[in-house]
Design a protein around this motif. Sequence first.
Motif, mmCIF file in Angstrom:
data_model
loop_
_atom_site.group_PDB
_atom_site.id
_atom_site.type_symbol
_atom_site.label_atom_id
_atom_site.label_comp_id
_atom_site.label_asym_id
_atom_site.label_seq_id
_atom_site.Cartn_x
_atom_site.Cartn_y
_atom_site.Cartn_z
ATOM 1 N N GLY A 85 0.724 -1.338 -0.015
ATOM 2 C CA GLY A 85 -0.017 0.106 0.125
ATOM 3 C C GLY A 85 0.914 1.176 -0.071
ATOM 4 O O GLY A 85 1.948 1.247 0.105
ATOM 5 N N PRO A 86 0.280 2.645 -0.263
ATOM 6 C CA PRO A 86 1.132 3.692 -0.097
ATOM 7 C C PRO A 86 1.854 4.167 0.978
ATOM 8 O O PRO A 86 2.720 4.703 0.855
ATOM 9 C CB PRO A 86 -0.368 4.679 -0.452
ATOM 10 N N GLU A 87 1.285 3.833 2.128
ATOM 11 C CA GLU A 87 2.054 3.953 3.478
ATOM 12 C C GLU A 87 2.818 2.901 3.975
ATOM 13 O O GLU A 87 3.483 3.287 4.844
ATOM 14 C CB GLU A 87 1.043 4.359 4.329
ATOM 15 N N ALA A 88 3.312 1.946 3.135
ATOM 16 C CA ALA A 88 4.344 0.902 3.506
ATOM 17 C C ALA A 88 5.722 1.444 3.553
ATOM 18 O O ALA A 88 6.196 2.401 2.656
ATOM 19 C CB ALA A 88 3.949 -0.286 2.784
ATOM 20 N N PRO A 89 6.383 1.188 4.531
ATOM 21 C CA PRO A 89 7.928 1.553 4.582
ATOM 22 C C PRO A 89 8.661 0.952 3.471
ATOM 23 O O PRO A 89 9.987 1.286 3.364
ATOM 24 C CB PRO A 89 8.325 1.167 6.103
ATOM 25 N N ARG A 90 8.360 -0.300 2.944
ATOM 26 C CA ARG A 90 9.125 -0.925 2.126
ATOM 27 C C ARG A 90 9.657 -0.058 0.826
ATOM 28 O O ARG A 90 9.028 0.820 0.254
ATOM 29 C CB ARG A 90 8.464 -1.909 1.161
ATOM 30 N N VAL A 135 21.798 11.062 12.431
ATOM 31 C CA VAL A 135 21.311 9.576 12.821
ATOM 32 C C VAL A 135 22.398 8.795 12.606
ATOM 33 O O VAL A 135 22.908 8.050 13.541
ATOM 34 C CB VAL A 135 20.225 8.838 11.595
ATOM 35 N N ALA A 136 23.219 8.993 11.592
ATOM 36 C CA ALA A 136 24.549 8.212 11.699
ATOM 37 C C ALA A 136 25.271 8.520 12.976
ATOM 38 O O ALA A 136 26.202 7.446 13.221
ATOM 39 C CB ALA A 136 25.468 8.553 10.331
ATOM 40 N N PHE A 137 25.369 9.719 13.487
ATOM 41 C CA PHE A 137 26.059 9.817 14.566
ATOM 42 C C PHE A 137 25.520 9.353 15.885
ATOM 43 O O PHE A 137 26.176 8.729 16.648
ATOM 44 C CB PHE A 137 26.447 11.462 14.878
ATOM 45 N N TYR A 143 17.514 2.511 12.470
ATOM 46 C CA TYR A 143 17.643 3.911 11.723
ATOM 47 C C TYR A 143 16.347 4.466 11.546
ATOM 48 O O TYR A 143 16.369 5.580 11.747
ATOM 49 C CB TYR A 143 18.161 3.381 10.249
ATOM 50 N N ALA A 144 15.356 3.759 11.071
ATOM 51 C CA ALA A 144 14.108 4.172 10.965
ATOM 52 C C ALA A 144 13.505 4.824 12.007
ATOM 53 O O ALA A 144 12.686 6.233 12.116
ATOM 54 C CB ALA A 144 12.972 3.280 10.231
ATOM 55 N N GLU A 145 13.672 4.291 13.233
ATOM 56 C CA GLU A 145 13.022 4.927 14.326
ATOM 57 C C GLU A 145 13.986 6.339 14.882
ATOM 58 O O GLU A 145 13.140 7.049 15.341
ATOM 59 C CB GLU A 145 13.371 3.835 15.544
#
Length: 154
Positions: A22-27, A131-133, A82-84
Motif C-alpha cells: 500500500g501507499p504508506e508501507a515503509p518498503r 542519525v549516523a552519529f 535507523y528508521a526509529e
Amino acid sequence: MNSRFLLFPFMLTVALLACNSGPEAPRGFSLPEGDVAKGEAVFRKYQCLGCHSLEGFEDPDITKEFSRPVMLGGDSSRVKTYAELVTSVINPSHKLVPRAIKLESVVNEDGTSKMRVYNDVMTISELIDLVAFLQPKYQVKPMQYTHYNIYHIP
C-alpha cells in the motif's frame, strides 16, 4: 477437511503481506549513508544538549531546558533502528517512551512531545548525518534471564 487446514495458513500469509503493501508501507524507503563526524557537528549546531544528554558530551554554555534531560544512547533491550531514529527527529511525538510521558516537563498538556520540530530548519543531509552519529551510541544489552535449577525426582 485437509483443505481447511491449508486455507488458514494461506489466509494468514496473505493478511501479513497486505500489512506491508500500500501507499504508506515503509518498503523501499532508504536514505544514503551518513557521516558520523558531520553528525556530531549537527548535534552541536542545533544544541541538542539543551534537552538531551549523551554520554561523553557536555557543553556548559548551553542552557538546559529540562531539569532531567532526555537520555540519548546507552543500553537498550532491543536494537534502535535507523528508521526509529529518523522518525524520532522528524516526528518527535510519534512514539514517546513511557518514562518520558511520566516526566511532565518533556510533554505538553495534550501529550505531544515538547521537542522542537526541525523539519523546516534541518536539511535532509544534516538529518542523515545526525542519525549516523546517534545510532552507534545505542548498545543492545540482552535481557538477563533467571536460570532455574532443574530438579530431578528420583
